[in-house]
Scaffold this motif. Sequence first.
Motif, PDB file in Angstrom:
ATOM      1  N   ILE A  20       6.440   4.195 -10.013  1.00 41.79           N
ATOM      2  CA  ILE A  20       5.093   4.756 -10.122  1.00 41.79           C
ATOM      3  C   ILE A  20       5.172   6.232  -9.759  1.00 41.79           C
ATOM      4  O   ILE A  20       5.492   6.587  -8.624  1.00 41.79           O
ATOM      5  CB  ILE A  20       4.097   4.035  -9.197  1.00 41.79           C
ATOM      6  CG1 ILE A  20       4.042   2.550  -9.542  1.00 41.79           C
ATOM      7  CG2 ILE A  20       2.718   4.670  -9.307  1.00 41.79           C
ATOM      8  CD1 ILE A  20       3.190   1.729  -8.603  1.00 41.79           C
ATOM      9  N   LYS A  21       4.881   7.086 -10.731  1.00 39.97           N
ATOM     10  CA  LYS A  21       4.836   8.531 -10.491  1.00 39.97           C
ATOM     11  C   LYS A  21       3.379   8.934 -10.338  1.00 39.97           C
ATOM     12  O   LYS A  21       2.518   8.455 -11.072  1.00 39.97           O
ATOM     13  CB  LYS A  21       5.454   9.289 -11.664  1.00 39.97           C
ATOM     14  CG  LYS A  21       6.923   9.038 -11.850  1.00 39.97           C
ATOM     15  CD  LYS A  21       7.443   9.821 -13.029  1.00 39.97           C
ATOM     16  CE  LYS A  21       8.910   9.523 -13.265  1.00 39.97           C
ATOM     17  NZ  LYS A  21       9.430  10.272 -14.423  1.00 39.97           N
ATOM     18  N   TYR A  22       3.117   9.826  -9.381  1.00 37.44           N
ATOM     19  CA  TYR A  22       1.752  10.305  -9.193  1.00 37.44           C
ATOM     20  C   TYR A  22       1.725  11.824  -9.251  1.00 37.44           C
ATOM     21  O   TYR A  22       2.718  12.495  -8.988  1.00 37.44           O
ATOM     22  CB  TYR A  22       1.162   9.806  -7.869  1.00 37.44           C
ATOM     23  CG  TYR A  22       1.788  10.426  -6.644  1.00 37.44           C
ATOM     24  CD1 TYR A  22       1.305  11.617  -6.116  1.00 37.44           C
ATOM     25  CD2 TYR A  22       2.866   9.823  -6.019  1.00 37.44           C
ATOM     26  CE1 TYR A  22       1.882  12.186  -5.000  1.00 37.44           C
ATOM     27  CE2 TYR A  22       3.445  10.381  -4.901  1.00 37.44           C
ATOM     28  CZ  TYR A  22       2.950  11.563  -4.398  1.00 37.44           C
ATOM     29  OH  TYR A  22       3.527  12.131  -3.297  1.00 37.44           O
ATOM     30  N   LEU A  82       0.865  -1.173   0.000  1.00 37.66           N
ATOM     31  CA  LEU A  82       0.000   0.000   0.000  1.00 37.66           C
ATOM     32  C   LEU A  82       0.904   1.226   0.000  1.00 37.66           C
ATOM     33  O   LEU A  82       1.674   1.439   0.933  1.00 37.66           O
ATOM     34  CB  LEU A  82      -0.921   0.012   1.224  1.00 37.66           C
ATOM     35  CG  LEU A  82      -1.860   1.207   1.333  1.00 37.66           C
ATOM     36  CD1 LEU A  82      -2.840   1.226   0.159  1.00 37.66           C
ATOM     37  CD2 LEU A  82      -2.611   1.169   2.646  1.00 37.66           C
ATOM     38  N   LEU A  83       0.821   2.020  -1.053  1.00 36.57           N
ATOM     39  CA  LEU A  83       1.652   3.216  -1.206  1.00 36.57           C
ATOM     40  C   LEU A  83       0.829   4.429  -0.788  1.00 36.57           C
ATOM     41  O   LEU A  83      -0.278   4.635  -1.288  1.00 36.57           O
ATOM     42  CB  LEU A  83       2.101   3.344  -2.662  1.00 36.57           C
ATOM     43  CG  LEU A  83       2.768   2.096  -3.247  1.00 36.57           C
ATOM     44  CD1 LEU A  83       2.866   2.204  -4.746  1.00 36.57           C
ATOM     45  CD2 LEU A  83       4.128   1.902  -2.624  1.00 36.57           C
ATOM     46  N   ALA A 119      -3.531   7.134  -1.822  1.00 39.29           N
ATOM     47  CA  ALA A 119      -3.279   5.744  -1.435  1.00 39.29           C
ATOM     48  C   ALA A 119      -3.450   4.878  -2.676  1.00 39.29           C
ATOM     49  O   ALA A 119      -4.515   4.854  -3.279  1.00 39.29           O
ATOM     50  CB  ALA A 119      -4.241   5.307  -0.340  1.00 39.29           C
ATOM     51  N   VAL A 120      -2.385   4.195  -3.046  1.00 41.33           N
ATOM     52  CA  VAL A 120      -2.405   3.334  -4.224  1.00 41.33           C
ATOM     53  C   VAL A 120      -2.062   1.916  -3.773  1.00 41.33           C
ATOM     54  O   VAL A 120      -1.000   1.679  -3.206  1.00 41.33           O
ATOM     55  CB  VAL A 120      -1.395   3.825  -5.294  1.00 41.33           C
ATOM     56  CG1 VAL A 120      -1.318   2.854  -6.450  1.00 41.33           C
ATOM     57  CG2 VAL A 120      -1.780   5.213  -5.778  1.00 41.33           C
ATOM     58  N   GLN A 121      -2.975   0.999  -4.028  1.00 40.34           N
ATOM     59  CA  GLN A 121      -2.769  -0.404  -3.672  1.00 40.34           C
ATOM     60  C   GLN A 121      -2.069  -1.113  -4.827  1.00 40.34           C
ATOM     61  O   GLN A 121      -2.572  -1.130  -5.941  1.00 40.34           O
ATOM     62  CB  GLN A 121      -4.110  -1.079  -3.387  1.00 40.34           C
ATOM     63  CG  GLN A 121      -4.018  -2.550  -3.075  1.00 40.34           C
ATOM     64  CD  GLN A 121      -3.400  -2.826  -1.716  1.00 40.34           C
ATOM     65  OE1 GLN A 121      -3.682  -2.135  -0.754  1.00 40.34           O
ATOM     66  NE2 GLN A 121      -2.558  -3.823  -1.645  1.00 40.34           N
ATOM     67  N   ASP A 150       5.272 -11.191 -14.797  1.00 43.44           N
ATOM     68  CA  ASP A 150       3.893 -11.636 -15.001  1.00 43.44           C
ATOM     69  C   ASP A 150       2.939 -10.502 -14.620  1.00 43.44           C
ATOM     70  O   ASP A 150       3.370  -9.402 -14.303  1.00 43.44           O
ATOM     71  CB  ASP A 150       3.615 -12.895 -14.170  1.00 43.44           C
ATOM     72  CG  ASP A 150       2.560 -13.796 -14.811  1.00 43.44           C
ATOM     73  OD1 ASP A 150       1.752 -13.276 -15.612  1.00 43.44           O
ATOM     74  OD2 ASP A 150       2.545 -14.997 -14.509  1.00 43.44           O
ATOM     75  N   SER A 151       1.653 -10.779 -14.601  1.00 43.12           N
ATOM     76  CA  SER A 151       0.628  -9.753 -14.390  1.00 43.12           C
ATOM     77  C   SER A 151       0.701  -9.124 -12.998  1.00 43.12           C
ATOM     78  O   SER A 151       1.019  -9.793 -12.015  1.00 43.12           O
ATOM     79  CB  SER A 151      -0.758 -10.365 -14.574  1.00 43.12           C
ATOM     80  OG  SER A 151      -0.875 -10.904 -15.854  1.00 43.12           O
ATOM     81  N   ILE A 152       0.366  -7.834 -12.942  1.00 39.76           N
ATOM     82  CA  ILE A 152       0.276  -7.092 -11.679  1.00 39.76           C
ATOM     83  C   ILE A 152      -1.043  -6.329 -11.669  1.00 39.76           C
ATOM     84  O   ILE A 152      -1.730  -6.230 -12.691  1.00 39.76           O
ATOM     85  CB  ILE A 152       1.449  -6.103 -11.497  1.00 39.76           C
ATOM     86  CG1 ILE A 152       1.462  -5.080 -12.631  1.00 39.76           C
ATOM     87  CG2 ILE A 152       2.762  -6.835 -11.377  1.00 39.76           C
ATOM     88  CD1 ILE A 152       2.393  -3.916 -12.403  1.00 39.76           C
ATOM     89  N   GLU A 153      -1.361  -5.763 -10.508  1.00 38.65           N
ATOM     90  CA  GLU A 153      -2.565  -4.949 -10.375  1.00 38.65           C
ATOM     91  C   GLU A 153      -2.204  -3.684  -9.602  1.00 38.65           C
ATOM     92  O   GLU A 153      -1.636  -3.756  -8.515  1.00 38.65           O
ATOM     93  CB  GLU A 153      -3.639  -5.743  -9.635  1.00 38.65           C
ATOM     94  CG  GLU A 153      -4.990  -5.095  -9.635  1.00 38.65           C
ATOM     95  CD  GLU A 153      -6.041  -5.989  -9.008  1.00 38.65           C
ATOM     96  OE1 GLU A 153      -6.680  -5.521  -8.050  1.00 38.65           O
ATOM     97  OE2 GLU A 153      -6.205  -7.134  -9.470  1.00 38.65           O
ATOM     98  N   VAL A 154      -2.524  -2.533 -10.180  1.00 38.65           N
ATOM     99  CA  VAL A 154      -2.270  -1.247  -9.537  1.00 38.65           C
ATOM    100  C   VAL A 154      -3.590  -0.505  -9.446  1.00 38.65           C
ATOM    101  O   VAL A 154      -4.207  -0.191 -10.458  1.00 38.65           O
ATOM    102  CB  VAL A 154      -1.242  -0.406 -10.326  1.00 38.65           C
ATOM    103  CG1 VAL A 154      -1.046   0.951  -9.676  1.00 38.65           C
ATOM    104  CG2 VAL A 154       0.074  -1.142 -10.438  1.00 38.65           C
TER     105      VAL A 154
END
Length: 130
Positions: free
Chosen positions: A120-122, A54-55, A105-107, A77-81
């Motif tokens: 990951i840039k936000y 959890l970011l 908050a990014v899971q 392999d596959s990821i989820e963001v």
Amino acid sequence: MLYSNKFPNFGYQTPKRYLFMKNLLLFLALPMFFFASCENRGEWVISDVSKDTLLIAETRVKTPTALLLEISGHVNDSIEVRGVRLPGGKIQEKFRLDHYYPKVAVQFKSYKATKGSLRIKYHVPSIYDF
């Protein structure tokens, strides 16, 4: 000297001086908006994609409406963001998501990935950034 209706009459100021002061104030105020929006950006680096993470970050936007994510890296392999599944391999994606809170908050879920790294840039834009 007569003044037209376009310029306010401040007694001693001429329309030329009024325009100069107006442009000067605008020029001095623009950097303030630029520097205020710089604190609404950030970056996370995930070096171990095998673990769910959890970011979290705090911004200074009072009324956010969007979250811009830029994801780059390589996974096996596959990821989820944040609920979006991405296939494995080289990743270079940009997302614009609805977001209404100053805290970001990014899971991140590894889903099936075991190796790789991500950046990951936000950015949470304020109303002045659009």
